[in-house]
Scaffold this active site. Structure first.
Site, PDB file in Angstrom:
ATOM      1  N   SER A 268       0.540  -1.313   0.154  1.00 44.98           N
ATOM      2  CA  SER A 268      -0.007   0.117   0.042  1.00 44.98           C
ATOM      3  C   SER A 268       0.801   1.232   0.073  1.00 44.98           C
ATOM      4  CB  SER A 268      -0.821   0.140   1.209  1.00 44.98           C
ATOM      5  OG  SER A 268      -0.203  -0.123   2.322  1.00 44.98           O
TER       6      SER A 268
ATOM      7  N   ASP B 242       7.643  -4.907   5.773  1.00 46.38           N
ATOM      8  CA  ASP B 242       6.802  -5.144   6.690  1.00 46.38           C
ATOM      9  C   ASP B 242       7.669  -4.621   8.181  1.00 46.38           C
ATOM     10  OD1 ASP B 242       4.605  -6.367   5.588  1.00 46.38           O
ATOM     11  OD2 ASP B 242       6.242  -7.932   5.033  1.00 46.38           O
TER      12      ASP B 242
ATOM     13  N   GLU C  85      10.089  -9.798  -5.453  1.00 45.58           N
ATOM     14  CA  GLU C  85      10.496  -8.519  -4.754  1.00 45.58           C
ATOM     15  C   GLU C  85      12.102  -8.846  -4.660  1.00 45.58           C
ATOM     16  OE1 GLU C  85       6.586  -7.088  -2.273  1.00 45.58           O
ATOM     17  OE2 GLU C  85       8.148  -8.075  -1.163  1.00 45.58           O
TER      18      GLU C  85
ATOM     19  N   LYS D  76       6.423   0.371  11.090  1.00 43.26           N
ATOM     20  CA  LYS D  76       7.395  -0.546  10.396  1.00 43.26           C
ATOM     21  C   LYS D  76       8.844  -0.536  10.969  1.00 43.26           C
ATOM     22  CE  LYS D  76       4.157  -1.853   7.704  1.00 43.26           C
ATOM     23  NZ  LYS D  76       4.141  -1.943   6.397  1.00 43.26           N
TER      24      LYS D  76
HETATM   25  C1  ABF Z   1       5.433  -5.591   0.409  1.00 39.65           C
HETATM   26  O1  ABF Z   1       4.205  -4.682   0.648  1.00 39.65           O
HETATM   27  C2  ABF Z   1       5.874  -6.375   0.823  1.00 39.65           C
HETATM   28  O2  ABF Z   1       6.950  -6.928   0.968  1.00 39.65           O
HETATM   29  C3  ABF Z   1       5.549  -5.998   2.334  1.00 39.65           C
HETATM   30  O3  ABF Z   1       4.765  -7.267   2.925  1.00 39.65           O
HETATM   31  C4  ABF Z   1       4.086  -5.070   2.224  1.00 39.65           C
HETATM   32  C5  ABF Z   1       4.438  -3.759   2.768  1.00 39.65           C
HETATM   33  O4  ABF Z   1       3.235  -3.273   2.658  1.00 39.65           O
HETATM   34  P1  ABF Z   1       2.619  -1.896   2.990  1.00 39.65           P
HETATM   35  O5  ABF Z   1       3.424  -0.688   2.175  1.00 39.65           O
HETATM   36  O6  ABF Z   1       1.248  -1.959   2.562  1.00 39.65           O
HETATM   37  O7  ABF Z   1       2.886  -1.781   4.536  1.00 39.65           O
HETATM   38  O8  ABF Z   1       6.491  -4.168  -0.043  1.00 39.65           O
END
Ligand code: ABF
Length: 238
Positions: free
Chosen positions: A34, A89, A108, A126
């Site tokens: 996101s 994450d 990724e 995060k």
């Molecule tokens: C990807 O999206 C992933 O590796 C990670 O799990 C996730 C992070 O999502 P967000 O930006 O929604 O927190 O990048």
């Protein structure tokens, strides 16, 4: 999702693009999640957006590239990428990452490993104070060959720090396993706190198990991380 979190994602993503994308960059990796939505949005606002090709890390990211009017390429065509932007994450003090919450970890990591520079964009939730294992409570995502999931679940029990592991279920009723873009399953394995100096070793131990395609531990791959703070500022971690 609170507007504060959303705002912090957008600020981090915009700043990462504005400070790092150069006219000389002709191949750009666009990750998943996101926060990367705002990376794609920013790239789509650029006047020179037809001068670079974007390499996706999965289905969602492909859609983002197309919906923002960007040029779509593939990692098969472009195995040398100038710069990539992706989410995470969890991020530790040394910029090691846990990724794979969105089940796209293999692509990724492929795009990250083909990129000369990897910029991570994320909101303040995060960032781990020190070690991985705080912000992301689902553990380490591991992409596995479907037929091997039970074997891998058993093998993981022998690794140092192991606490628990389970296959990730999805869908409206969580009736079946999540299936990745590579037709694989995801195991989420809890290893508690992972000390900075053990991230690479743990990744290698998991990766060496027969049936494992890739792990969501990204060690020594990040150029810098842009973290959107609650107060509207953006921290750049290098
Ligand atoms: C990807 O999206 C992933 O590796 C990670 O799990 C996730 C992070 O999502 P967000 O930006 O929604 O927190 O990048």
């Amino acid at each position: 999702m609170s507007s504060l979190v959303e705002q912090s994602k957008k600020l981090a993503a915009y700043q990462a693009v504005d400070e790092n994308l150069k006219d000389s960059h002709s191949v750009v990796g666009v990750g998943s999640g996101s926060t990367v939505v705002y990376v794609a949005e920013r790239l789509g606002q650029l006047k020179n957006k037809s001068s670079f090709v974007c390499i996706p890390t999965g289905f969602q990211s492909k859609e983002l590239i197309l919906s923002n009017g960007l040029r779509l390429g593939s990692v098969e065509e472009y195995s040398s990428i100038d710069i990539a932007f992706d989410g995470a994450d969890e991020i530790d003090s040394q910029l090691n990452l846990i990724k794979g919450g969105g089940a796209c970890l293999m692509q990724e990591k492929l795009v990250a490993s083909c990129s000369k520079q990897l910029f991570i964009v994320a909101d303040y939730r995060k960032r781990s104070p020190e070690k991985l294992g705080h912000a992301w409570r689902q553990g380490v995502p591991i992409e596995v060959v479907p037929a091997a999931y039970n074997k891998v679940l058993n093998d993981l029990k022998n690794l140092e720090g192991y606490k628990s592991a389970k296959v990730r279920y999805g869908g409206t009723f969580k009736a079946g396993p999540v299936v990745t873009d590579n037709s694989m399953f995801i195991i989420d394995a809890d290893f508690g706190e992972i000390p900075v100096e053990k991230v690479s070793t743990l990744h290698s131990q998991i990766k060496s198990l027969v049936g494992v395609l890739e792990t969501g531990l990204f060690a020594n791959m990040t150029t810098a991380a842009y973290i959107g703070n609650e107060d509207g500022s953006v921290a750049t971690l290098t």
